[in-house]
Write an enzyme that holds these catalytic residues in place. Structure first.
Site, mmCIF file in Angstrom:
data_model
loop_
_atom_site.group_PDB
_atom_site.id
_atom_site.type_symbol
_atom_site.label_atom_id
_atom_site.label_comp_id
_atom_site.label_asym_id
_atom_site.label_seq_id
_atom_site.Cartn_x
_atom_site.Cartn_y
_atom_site.Cartn_z
ATOM 1 N N HIS A 202 0.836 -1.212 0.000
ATOM 2 C CA HIS A 202 0.000 0.000 0.000
ATOM 3 C C HIS A 202 0.868 1.257 0.000
ATOM 4 C CE1 HIS A 202 -3.265 2.733 1.495
ATOM 5 N NE2 HIS A 202 -2.238 3.292 2.120
ATOM 6 N N GLU A 203 1.861 1.303 0.877
ATOM 7 C CA GLU A 203 2.684 2.505 0.999
ATOM 8 C C GLU A 203 3.525 2.755 -0.241
ATOM 9 O OE1 GLU A 203 2.261 4.599 3.270
ATOM 10 O OE2 GLU A 203 0.978 3.390 4.572
ATOM 11 N N HIS B 234 1.786 4.608 -3.058
ATOM 12 C CA HIS B 234 1.686 6.064 -2.950
ATOM 13 C C HIS B 234 2.818 6.737 -3.733
ATOM 14 C CE1 HIS B 234 -1.699 6.667 -0.366
ATOM 15 N NE2 HIS B 234 -1.211 5.945 0.635
#
Length: 227
Positions: A138-139, A142
């Site tokens: 997820h990170e 970004h």
């Protein structure tokens, strides 16, 4: 696909944010002799955004008091990040640890070539390898989705709107003979509130994209849900 609609929503929300800024500038122009303050604040916003975007990785790492680690010091973390980077066909980011027990992890950087991944010592103890992989997927998305730029621009525009609203609230409209006090007061109070809501909405749409894309990157959406 969620990503498609979130992209459209992000564009629409940015349009709304700029519309608030232009509306604020137009009202100042109609009710005062000069709209110079809003342009000055806009220039300041652009300058601070550029600095923050260019140095986003250094600022975030410094704020966490993080330190770089080698693969020998954090083999599991390196293995997870290397695997995800290879799957995404992106460069290997720098790895940092933060000496705090508060569970947190993030990836930052203006582009994949300047990315950094930081985990706290607390999250490494709290999550198992599968959950940590879900979080880091997820990170990293970004960074791969250029969300640092998106959030920086949104924050800058919202900040300019808030600053100009505060100027109107405390210093009035300048030329009081031609100004509409009620309109100026309403704009001074409502524009910063609207800008904050739009900024939060932009952030939320990018989180949805990172959830979806990160789950596709890891191939294990339940790992992120478990974390």
């Amino acid at each position: 696909m969620h990503k498609h609609y979130n992209g459209l929503k992000t564009a629409a929300l940015f349009g709304a944010l700029w519309a608030v800024l232009l509306g604020l500038g137009g009202l100042i122009g109609l009710n005062t002799r000069s709209s110079a303050p809003i342009w000055i604040m806009a220039l300041i916003g652009v300058a601070t955004t550029a600095y923050g975007y260019w140095n986003s990785d250094k600022i975030a790492i410094r704020s966490m008091q993080a330190y770089p680690v080698t693969e020998a010091q954090a083999p599991q973390l390196y293995q997870i990040v290397r695997e995800l980077s290879v799957r995404a066909n992106q460069p290997m980011p720098r790895i940092y640890l933060s000496p705090t027990m508060n569970p947190n992890a993030f990836a930052t950087g203006r582009n994949p070539r300047n990315a950094a991944v930081c985990c706290t010592e607390g999250i490494l103890q709290l999550l198992d390898a599968r959950e940590l992989r879900g979080v880091l997927g997820h990170e990293l998305m970004h960074v791969y989705n250029r969300d640092i730029l998106t959030s920086s621009v949104a924050a800058a525009v919202a900040g300019v709107i808030t600053s100009v609203g505060q100027m109107l609230l405390f210093f009035g409209g300048g030329d009081r003979r031609n100004s509409n006090p009620l309109a100026m007061l309403a704009m001074a109070l409502l524009a910063p509130f609207a800008a904050s809501l739009i900024q939060l909405a932009i952030t939320r749409t990018r989180e949805y994209d990172a959830d979806e894309d990160g789950s596709q990157l890891t191939g294990d959406p339940l790992a992120l849900a478990s974390a």
